[in-house]
Each structure stands twice: as structure tokens, then as C-alpha cells.
Design a protein around this motif. Structure first.
Motif, PDB file in Angstrom:
ATOM      1  N   HIS A  49     -39.390 -72.547 -10.270  1.00  0.00           N
ATOM      2  CA  HIS A  49     -38.849 -71.713  -9.198  1.00  0.00           C
ATOM      3  C   HIS A  49     -37.576 -71.054  -9.713  1.00  0.00           C
ATOM      4  O   HIS A  49     -36.887 -71.597 -10.563  1.00  0.00           O
TER       5      HIS A  49
ATOM      6  N   PRO B  31     -42.768 -72.454   0.942  1.00  0.00           N
ATOM      7  CA  PRO B  31     -43.357 -73.442   0.033  1.00  0.00           C
ATOM      8  C   PRO B  31     -43.251 -72.982  -1.416  1.00  0.00           C
ATOM      9  O   PRO B  31     -43.354 -71.795  -1.720  1.00  0.00           O
ATOM     10  N   ILE B  32     -43.005 -73.927  -2.308  1.00  0.00           N
ATOM     11  CA  ILE B  32     -42.976 -73.638  -3.740  1.00  0.00           C
ATOM     12  C   ILE B  32     -44.370 -73.944  -4.271  1.00  0.00           C
ATOM     13  O   ILE B  32     -44.820 -75.084  -4.244  1.00  0.00           O
ATOM     14  N   GLU B  33     -45.052 -72.911  -4.720  1.00  0.00           N
ATOM     15  CA  GLU B  33     -46.445 -73.054  -5.115  1.00  0.00           C
ATOM     16  C   GLU B  33     -46.640 -73.230  -6.622  1.00  0.00           C
ATOM     17  O   GLU B  33     -47.737 -73.508  -7.073  1.00  0.00           O
ATOM     18  N   LYS B  34     -45.608 -73.045  -7.404  1.00  0.00           N
ATOM     19  CA  LYS B  34     -45.678 -73.205  -8.861  1.00  0.00           C
ATOM     20  C   LYS B  34     -44.874 -74.438  -9.263  1.00  0.00           C
ATOM     21  O   LYS B  34     -44.140 -75.005  -8.467  1.00  0.00           O
ATOM     22  N   SER B  35     -44.974 -74.824 -10.518  1.00  0.00           N
ATOM     23  CA  SER B  35     -44.191 -75.953 -11.016  1.00  0.00           C
ATOM     24  C   SER B  35     -42.785 -75.520 -11.419  1.00  0.00           C
ATOM     25  O   SER B  35     -42.018 -76.319 -11.925  1.00  0.00           O
TER      26      SER B  35
ATOM     27  N   HIS C 180     -43.122 -68.014 -16.171  1.00  0.00           N
ATOM     28  CA  HIS C 180     -44.572 -67.832 -16.031  1.00  0.00           C
ATOM     29  C   HIS C 180     -45.216 -67.577 -17.395  1.00  0.00           C
ATOM     30  O   HIS C 180     -46.357 -67.975 -17.638  1.00  0.00           O
TER      31      HIS C 180
END
Length: 64
Positions: A10, A4-8, A24
Motif C-alpha cells: 500500500h 480495503p487494502i486489496e494488495k500485499s 507492483h
């Protein structure tokens, strides 16, 4: 393996850790890849990209 991609944002490939850290810290994806290219020897700092807002495609070429 699905992750799963948990940030906006990648990143993947060589230099992904540096690019991820750059995004980040607020860098754009293009600037983050350029940063990774400056630090990580297996990453190229030339970036082709498409801007979805302006519909502009930018293709970078190697310097002469």
C-alpha cells in the motif's frame, strides 16, 4: 472513509501512484519511494525505515 487494502502493499501521500506502481512492478517499498522522489517534485527520496527481519532502523539524513 475506510478502504480495503486489496494488495500485499500500500502507499499513500504525495507520489503514492508512482510508489504503488513501483511496488507492483517488484520494487521494495524503500526503492519505490526513492523512485517516486526522483519523479514527483513533492516527494522526498530520503527514506527512513525499519527492517523487521533484521531489527535494523535506518535513518537517512540530508546531504551536507
Amino acid at each position: 472513509i475506510l478502504m480495503p487494502i486489496e494488495k500485499s502493499f500500500h502507499s499513500e501521500g504525495s507520489g503514492w501512484q508512482i510508489a504503488f506502481a513501483g511496488m507492483h512492478m517488484g520494487l521494495s517499498a524503500v526503492d519505490a519511494v526513492k523512485l517516486a522522489g526522483e519523479i514527483e517534485v513533492n516527494t522526498n527520496s530520503l527514506v527512513d525505515y525499519y527492517n523487521v527481519e533484521t531489527q535494523e532502523y535506518v535513518e537517512t539524513t540530508f546531504p551536507d
